[in-house]
Design a protein around this motif. Structure first.
Motif, PDB file in Angstrom:
ATOM      1  N   PHE A   6       0.819  -1.192   0.170  1.00  0.00           N
ATOM      2  CA  PHE A   6       0.006   0.116   0.174  1.00  0.00           C
ATOM      3  C   PHE A   6       0.949   1.230  -0.004  1.00  0.00           C
ATOM      4  CE2 PHE A   6      -2.707  -3.331   1.800  1.00  0.00           C
ATOM      5  CZ  PHE A   6      -3.840  -3.092   0.976  1.00  0.00           C
ATOM      6  N   ASN A   7       0.640   2.258  -0.811  1.00  0.00           N
ATOM      7  CA  ASN A   7       0.943   3.694  -0.727  1.00  0.00           C
ATOM      8  C   ASN A   7       2.636   3.395  -1.055  1.00  0.00           C
ATOM      9  OD1 ASN A   7      -1.347   5.025  -1.196  1.00  0.00           O
ATOM     10  ND2 ASN A   7      -1.619   4.843   1.046  1.00  0.00           N
ATOM     11  N   ILE A   8       3.258   2.949  -1.947  1.00  0.00           N
ATOM     12  CA  ILE A   8       4.534   2.797  -2.077  1.00  0.00           C
ATOM     13  C   ILE A   8       5.110   4.164  -2.129  1.00  0.00           C
ATOM     14  CG2 ILE A   8       6.338   2.201  -3.657  1.00  0.00           C
ATOM     15  CD1 ILE A   8       4.530  -0.095  -4.511  1.00  0.00           C
ATOM     16  N   LYS A   9       6.181   4.618  -1.474  1.00  0.00           N
ATOM     17  CA  LYS A   9       6.637   5.746  -1.545  1.00  0.00           C
ATOM     18  C   LYS A   9       7.040   6.420  -2.816  1.00  0.00           C
ATOM     19  CE  LYS A   9      10.417   8.413   0.882  1.00  0.00           C
ATOM     20  NZ  LYS A   9      11.605   8.337   1.974  1.00  0.00           N
ATOM     21  N   GLN A  10       7.277   5.791  -3.685  1.00  0.00           N
ATOM     22  CA  GLN A  10       7.981   6.362  -4.860  1.00  0.00           C
ATOM     23  C   GLN A  10       6.614   6.910  -5.717  1.00  0.00           C
ATOM     24  OE1 GLN A  10       8.873   3.373  -3.756  1.00  0.00           O
ATOM     25  NE2 GLN A  10      10.518   2.774  -4.471  1.00  0.00           N
ATOM     26  N   HIS A  11       5.546   6.590  -5.363  1.00  0.00           N
ATOM     27  CA  HIS A  11       4.323   7.009  -5.988  1.00  0.00           C
ATOM     28  C   HIS A  11       3.630   8.026  -5.350  1.00  0.00           C
ATOM     29  CE1 HIS A  11       3.948   2.551  -7.736  1.00  0.00           C
ATOM     30  NE2 HIS A  11       4.706   3.479  -8.515  1.00  0.00           N
ATOM     31  N   GLN A  45      -7.230   8.057  -4.510  1.00  0.00           N
ATOM     32  CA  GLN A  45      -5.957   7.929  -5.231  1.00  0.00           C
ATOM     33  C   GLN A  45      -4.993   7.158  -4.362  1.00  0.00           C
ATOM     34  OE1 GLN A  45      -6.053   8.661  -8.316  1.00  0.00           O
ATOM     35  NE2 GLN A  45      -8.048   9.973  -8.381  1.00  0.00           N
ATOM     36  N   HIS A  46      -5.493   6.125  -4.034  1.00  0.00           N
ATOM     37  CA  HIS A  46      -4.954   5.176  -2.952  1.00  0.00           C
ATOM     38  C   HIS A  46      -3.871   4.026  -3.619  1.00  0.00           C
ATOM     39  CE1 HIS A  46      -4.029   3.227   1.096  1.00  0.00           C
ATOM     40  NE2 HIS A  46      -4.357   2.073   0.453  1.00  0.00           N
ATOM     41  N   GLY A  47      -2.699   4.147  -3.408  1.00  0.00           N
ATOM     42  CA  GLY A  47      -1.721   3.075  -4.019  1.00  0.00           C
ATOM     43  C   GLY A  47      -1.780   1.706  -3.430  1.00  0.00           C
ATOM     44  N   ILE A  48      -1.880   0.803  -4.313  1.00  0.00           N
ATOM     45  CA  ILE A  48      -2.027  -0.647  -4.224  1.00  0.00           C
ATOM     46  C   ILE A  48      -1.118  -1.392  -5.217  1.00  0.00           C
ATOM     47  CG2 ILE A  48      -3.436  -2.850  -3.781  1.00  0.00           C
ATOM     48  CD1 ILE A  48      -5.953  -1.080  -3.388  1.00  0.00           C
ATOM     49  N   GLY A  49       0.009  -1.936  -4.548  1.00  0.00           N
ATOM     50  CA  GLY A  49       1.268  -2.534  -5.461  1.00  0.00           C
ATOM     51  C   GLY A  49       1.585  -1.406  -6.398  1.00  0.00           C
ATOM     52  N   LYS A  82      -5.927  -6.928 -16.140  1.00  0.00           N
ATOM     53  CA  LYS A  82      -4.702  -7.183 -15.594  1.00  0.00           C
ATOM     54  C   LYS A  82      -4.726  -6.629 -14.089  1.00  0.00           C
ATOM     55  CE  LYS A  82       0.316  -7.189 -15.615  1.00  0.00           C
ATOM     56  NZ  LYS A  82       1.558  -6.770 -16.253  1.00  0.00           N
ATOM     57  N   ARG A  83      -5.140  -5.298 -13.873  1.00  0.00           N
ATOM     58  CA  ARG A  83      -5.201  -4.557 -12.516  1.00  0.00           C
ATOM     59  C   ARG A  83      -6.248  -5.340 -11.747  1.00  0.00           C
ATOM     60  NH1 ARG A  83      -5.720   1.664 -11.312  1.00  0.00           N
ATOM     61  NH2 ARG A  83      -4.625   1.784 -13.083  1.00  0.00           N
ATOM     62  N   ASP A  84      -7.445  -5.669 -12.229  1.00  0.00           N
ATOM     63  CA  ASP A  84      -8.373  -6.193 -11.381  1.00  0.00           C
ATOM     64  C   ASP A  84      -8.140  -7.562 -11.235  1.00  0.00           C
ATOM     65  OD1 ASP A  84      -9.969  -4.034 -12.169  1.00  0.00           O
ATOM     66  OD2 ASP A  84     -11.443  -5.046 -13.444  1.00  0.00           O
ATOM     67  N   GLU A  85      -7.306  -8.215 -11.755  1.00  0.00           N
ATOM     68  CA  GLU A  85      -6.848  -9.550 -11.261  1.00  0.00           C
ATOM     69  C   GLU A  85      -5.974  -9.417 -10.194  1.00  0.00           C
ATOM     70  OE1 GLU A  85      -5.402 -11.303 -15.065  1.00  0.00           O
ATOM     71  OE2 GLU A  85      -7.326 -11.915 -15.527  1.00  0.00           O
ATOM     72  N   TYR A  86      -4.967  -8.502 -10.163  1.00  0.00           N
ATOM     73  CA  TYR A  86      -4.036  -8.231  -9.034  1.00  0.00           C
ATOM     74  C   TYR A  86      -4.774  -7.747  -7.871  1.00  0.00           C
ATOM     75  CZ  TYR A  86      -0.528  -6.078  -6.390  1.00  0.00           C
ATOM     76  OH  TYR A  86       0.176  -5.786  -5.212  1.00  0.00           O
ATOM     77  N   ASN A  88      -7.773  -8.725  -7.105  1.00  0.00           N
ATOM     78  CA  ASN A  88      -8.406  -9.686  -6.435  1.00  0.00           C
ATOM     79  C   ASN A  88      -7.711 -10.847  -5.967  1.00  0.00           C
ATOM     80  OD1 ASN A  88     -10.917  -9.855  -9.347  1.00  0.00           O
ATOM     81  ND2 ASN A  88     -10.941  -8.416  -7.433  1.00  0.00           N
ATOM     82  N   SER A  89      -6.287 -10.761  -6.466  1.00  0.00           N
ATOM     83  CA  SER A  89      -5.470 -11.783  -5.650  1.00  0.00           C
ATOM     84  C   SER A  89      -5.064 -11.166  -4.383  1.00  0.00           C
ATOM     85  CB  SER A  89      -4.086 -11.941  -6.769  1.00  0.00           C
ATOM     86  OG  SER A  89      -3.318 -10.788  -6.442  1.00  0.00           O
ATOM     87  N   LYS A  90      -5.226  -9.946  -4.053  1.00  0.00           N
ATOM     88  CA  LYS A  90      -5.019  -9.302  -2.777  1.00  0.00           C
ATOM     89  C   LYS A  90      -6.472  -9.303  -1.860  1.00  0.00           C
ATOM     90  CE  LYS A  90      -0.880  -8.372  -3.678  1.00  0.00           C
ATOM     91  NZ  LYS A  90       0.231  -9.447  -3.252  1.00  0.00           N
ATOM     92  N   CYS A  91      -7.289  -9.938  -2.458  1.00  0.00           N
ATOM     93  CA  CYS A  91      -8.752 -10.006  -1.695  1.00  0.00           C
ATOM     94  C   CYS A  91      -9.286  -8.799  -1.688  1.00  0.00           C
ATOM     95  CB  CYS A  91      -8.543 -10.637  -0.444  1.00  0.00           C
ATOM     96  SG  CYS A  91      -8.006 -12.432  -0.417  1.00  0.00           S
ATOM     97  N   ILE A  92      -9.058  -8.011  -2.726  1.00  0.00           N
ATOM     98  CA  ILE A  92      -9.689  -6.648  -3.060  1.00  0.00           C
ATOM     99  C   ILE A  92     -10.823  -6.787  -4.074  1.00  0.00           C
ATOM    100  CG2 ILE A  92      -9.452  -4.490  -3.750  1.00  0.00           C
ATOM    101  CD1 ILE A  92      -6.546  -4.527  -2.496  1.00  0.00           C
ATOM    102  N   HIS A  93     -12.123  -6.220  -3.800  1.00  0.00           N
ATOM    103  CA  HIS A  93     -13.128  -6.510  -4.651  1.00  0.00           C
ATOM    104  C   HIS A  93     -13.212  -5.283  -5.292  1.00  0.00           C
ATOM    105  CE1 HIS A  93     -17.184  -7.597  -6.566  1.00  0.00           C
ATOM    106  NE2 HIS A  93     -17.456  -6.353  -6.020  1.00  0.00           N
ATOM    107  N   VAL A  94     -13.607  -5.270  -6.798  1.00  0.00           N
ATOM    108  CA  VAL A  94     -13.382  -4.100  -7.663  1.00  0.00           C
ATOM    109  C   VAL A  94     -14.741  -3.805  -8.314  1.00  0.00           C
ATOM    110  CG1 VAL A  94     -12.187  -3.024  -9.525  1.00  0.00           C
ATOM    111  CG2 VAL A  94     -11.023  -4.468  -8.176  1.00  0.00           C
ATOM    112  N   LEU A  95     -15.178  -2.580  -8.212  1.00  0.00           N
ATOM    113  CA  LEU A  95     -16.339  -1.959  -8.832  1.00  0.00           C
ATOM    114  C   LEU A  95     -15.862  -1.046  -9.756  1.00  0.00           C
ATOM    115  CD1 LEU A  95     -19.047  -1.492  -6.205  1.00  0.00           C
ATOM    116  CD2 LEU A  95     -19.248  -3.339  -7.819  1.00  0.00           C
ATOM    117  N   ARG A  96     -16.396  -1.336 -11.108  1.00  0.00           N
ATOM    118  CA  ARG A  96     -15.925  -0.254 -12.105  1.00  0.00           C
ATOM    119  C   ARG A  96     -17.194   0.420 -12.650  1.00  0.00           C
ATOM    120  NH1 ARG A  96     -11.567  -0.017 -14.564  1.00  0.00           N
ATOM    121  NH2 ARG A  96      -9.713  -1.406 -13.720  1.00  0.00           N
TER     122      ARG A  96
END
Length: 121
Positions: A6-11, A45-49, A82-86, A88-96
């Motif tokens: 979450f929220n990698i410093k570089q971003h 604007q939350h960083g995940i990966g 690809k983003r959604d799959e990533y 989901n692999s972190k157990c995060i549900h995505v609504l678009r």
């Protein structure tokens, strides 16, 4: 050592820039999500990966993405998948939602988000 997700410093500067330059549909939706109006805190604007999510509710592990015109050209649909799959692999549900949905049917979009949150966790 555990890799930070979450929220990698570089971003950080990019996340700040995106928060300062939110498109109109994001601003509209943010006005309905902020301040725990739906019963849980959302971050914008939350960083995940390596991704920056438009809106994220950590309590419900729910990501909300708004898709503008750029999401329908070239390879963008594959990148979104690809983003959604990533996520989901972190157990995060995505609504678009599309920007048009937010602009024309904001109450329905907020209703769908609330409905999804009600059945999560």
């Amino acid at each position: 050592m555990k890799k930070k997700v979450f929220n990698i410093k570089q971003h950080k500067k990019l996340r700040q820039k995106l928060r300062g330059e939110m498109p109109h549909p994001e601003l509209l939706l943010w006005q309905r999500l902020r301040g725990q109006q739906l019963g849980a805190k959302f971050r914008r604007q939350h960083g995940i990966g390596s991704y920056i999510i438009d809106f994220y509710c950590p309590e419900k592990c729910l990501a909300i993405e708004l898709d503008g015109d750029s999401h329908y050209i070239d390879n963008a649909p594959n990148l979104d998948k690809k983003r959604d799959e990533y996520l989901n692999s972190k157990c995060i549900h995505v609504l678009r939602f599309t920007n048009t949905e937010v602009n024309k049917e904001l109450d329905a979009v907020v209703g769908k988000i609330a409905e999804t949150m009600a059945v999560m966790n």
